[in-house]
Design an enzyme around this catalytic site. Structure first.
Site, PDB file in Angstrom:
ATOM      1  N   GLU A  13     -10.876 -21.350 -14.768  1.00 36.67           N
ATOM      2  CA  GLU A  13     -10.032 -20.353 -14.097  1.00 36.67           C
ATOM      3  C   GLU A  13     -10.536 -18.931 -14.306  1.00 36.67           C
ATOM      4  O   GLU A  13     -11.264 -18.645 -15.261  1.00 36.67           O
ATOM      5  CB  GLU A  13      -8.588 -20.461 -14.588  1.00 36.67           C
ATOM      6  CG  GLU A  13      -8.428 -20.203 -16.075  1.00 36.67           C
ATOM      7  CD  GLU A  13      -7.050 -19.674 -16.455  1.00 36.67           C
ATOM      8  OE1 GLU A  13      -6.578 -18.730 -15.798  1.00 36.67           O
ATOM      9  OE2 GLU A  13      -6.466 -20.201 -17.409  1.00 36.67           O
ATOM     10  N   LYS A  23       0.685 -21.091 -25.056  1.00 39.20           N
ATOM     11  CA  LYS A  23       0.722 -20.012 -26.045  1.00 39.20           C
ATOM     12  C   LYS A  23       2.049 -19.976 -26.783  1.00 39.20           C
ATOM     13  O   LYS A  23       3.104 -20.250 -26.216  1.00 39.20           O
ATOM     14  CB  LYS A  23       0.458 -18.674 -25.362  1.00 39.20           C
ATOM     15  CG  LYS A  23      -1.022 -18.391 -25.236  1.00 39.20           C
ATOM     16  CD  LYS A  23      -1.284 -17.255 -24.301  1.00 39.20           C
ATOM     17  CE  LYS A  23      -0.771 -17.566 -22.942  1.00 39.20           C
ATOM     18  NZ  LYS A  23      -1.594 -18.228 -22.021  1.00 39.20           N
TER      19      LYS A  23
END
Ligand code: PSU
Ligand code: MN
Length: 306
Positions: free
Chosen positions: A27, A161
């Protein structure tokens, strides 16, 4: 006439795919918004090298002047890493960027979609987007989750995260029927740290096992296989530093009034500063590990398909 929104493959990626050789998608939001300049440019090359070390061809994905590119030239990577105005494009932004000739960095959601459209079976990233803390009030849940429920490919990540609500994210992945396996672990990784504190139900021990799970998934389930690859404990971010900088970063995002798609980049930027680069180093390291494992899984997948 070719559909103007159709992905354009680089020569190397096109050749590899038509020969049935392994390819790994990467990405560009991670480069444009997740890592600071100029470290992002060096990381871009290192991630591609890590995919090659795993045995596959890297295909970094971004939209440039309305064209979704699968596989970028070095000059195109320069552009993605240098342009401070490059917007972050999720799936819903792709049609507008394509039709109006705009450029942008692709998130996990839009990278996965474009990769699958191009015929790529494996994608490596750092961490998935997920359910934000206090999502009960804000409804802030990444489009990554719904996209993974609809897109058939392997995503290698280090979990989500720790700025997110990890248990809630795992619940949503279950509701959306996204297959999740730990790589050599039954603990869901916590991105900067090896263990997020939440378990997973399944693990695979080899790239070949991961490839076989995906081959079965392709037959049975419309969505992705998430391969959650933890950092080794001796390479993780110091746990005290981790807890302290995450608390700070969340408070700073709140105080700054960061909203919507600015939240994730804001918090990551703050973390890298507050930890004096320690979180950046760990972030790059885990992406490289994921890229290499993704390369190995792509090799096994190509072997299965022959
Ligand atoms: N993981 C990283 N760094 C990032 C991101 C993920 O290590 O920059 C990006 C990915 O592109 C992911 C996006 O798709 O953050 C999620 O953003 P949001 O929460 O706005 O959906
Ligand atoms: Mn969001």
């Amino acid at each position: 006439m070719q559909n103007p929104a159709a992905p354009v493959l680089s020569a190397e990626v096109a050749e590899a795919l038509s020969a049935g050789r392994p390819v790994v998608a990467l990405e560009s939001t991670l480069l444009a918004h997740g890592l600071p300049r100029p470290a992002n440019r060096k990381a871009a090359d290192e991630v591609e090298d890590a995919v090659r070390a795993g045995g596959a061809v890297p295909a970094t994905i971004a939209v440039l002047d309305g064209v979704p590119h699968v596989g970028l030239t070095p000059a195109e990577v320069d552009r993605v890493c240098a342009d401070t105005e490059l917007p972050k494009l999720g799936v819903r932004d792709l049609p507008v960027a394509a039709a109006l000739g705009r450029s942008g960095a692709t998130t996990v959601s839009s990278t996965a979609l474009l990769a699958a459209r191009a015929g790529i079976g494996v994608f490596a990233t750092g961490g998935l987007g997920g359910v934000h803390r206090h999502a009960g009030d804000t409804f802030d849940e990444s489009a990554d989750l719904v996209a993974l429920a609809r897109t058939s490919l392997v995503v290698v990540c280090a979990g989500v995260k720790s700025i997110l609500d990890v248990p809630a994210t795992l619940e949503r992945l279950e509701s959306l029927s996204v297959t999740v396996v730990g790589y050599r672990t039954l603990r869901f990784p916590g991105f900067y740290v090896a263990d997020s504190g939440s378990p997973v139900d399944w693990s695979v021990d080899t790239p070949a096992e991961a490839a076989r799970v995906f081959a079965a998934c392709r037959e049975l389930v419309p969505g992705a296989v998430v391969v959650a690859n933890p950092l080794p404990v001796d390479q993780q971010l110091d746990a005290d530093l981790h807890d302290r900088v995450i608390t700070d970063a969340l408070a700073a995002a709140d105080a700054a009034g960061a909203r919507g798609k600015d939240v994730t980049p804001f918090i990551l930027g703050h973390l890298h500063e507050a930890s004096a680069g320690a979180s950046l180093e760990v972030n790059v390291r885990l992406v490289l590990r994921n890229a290499e494992l993704a390369g190995q899984i792509a090799v096994e997948l190509a072997a299965l398909s022959r």
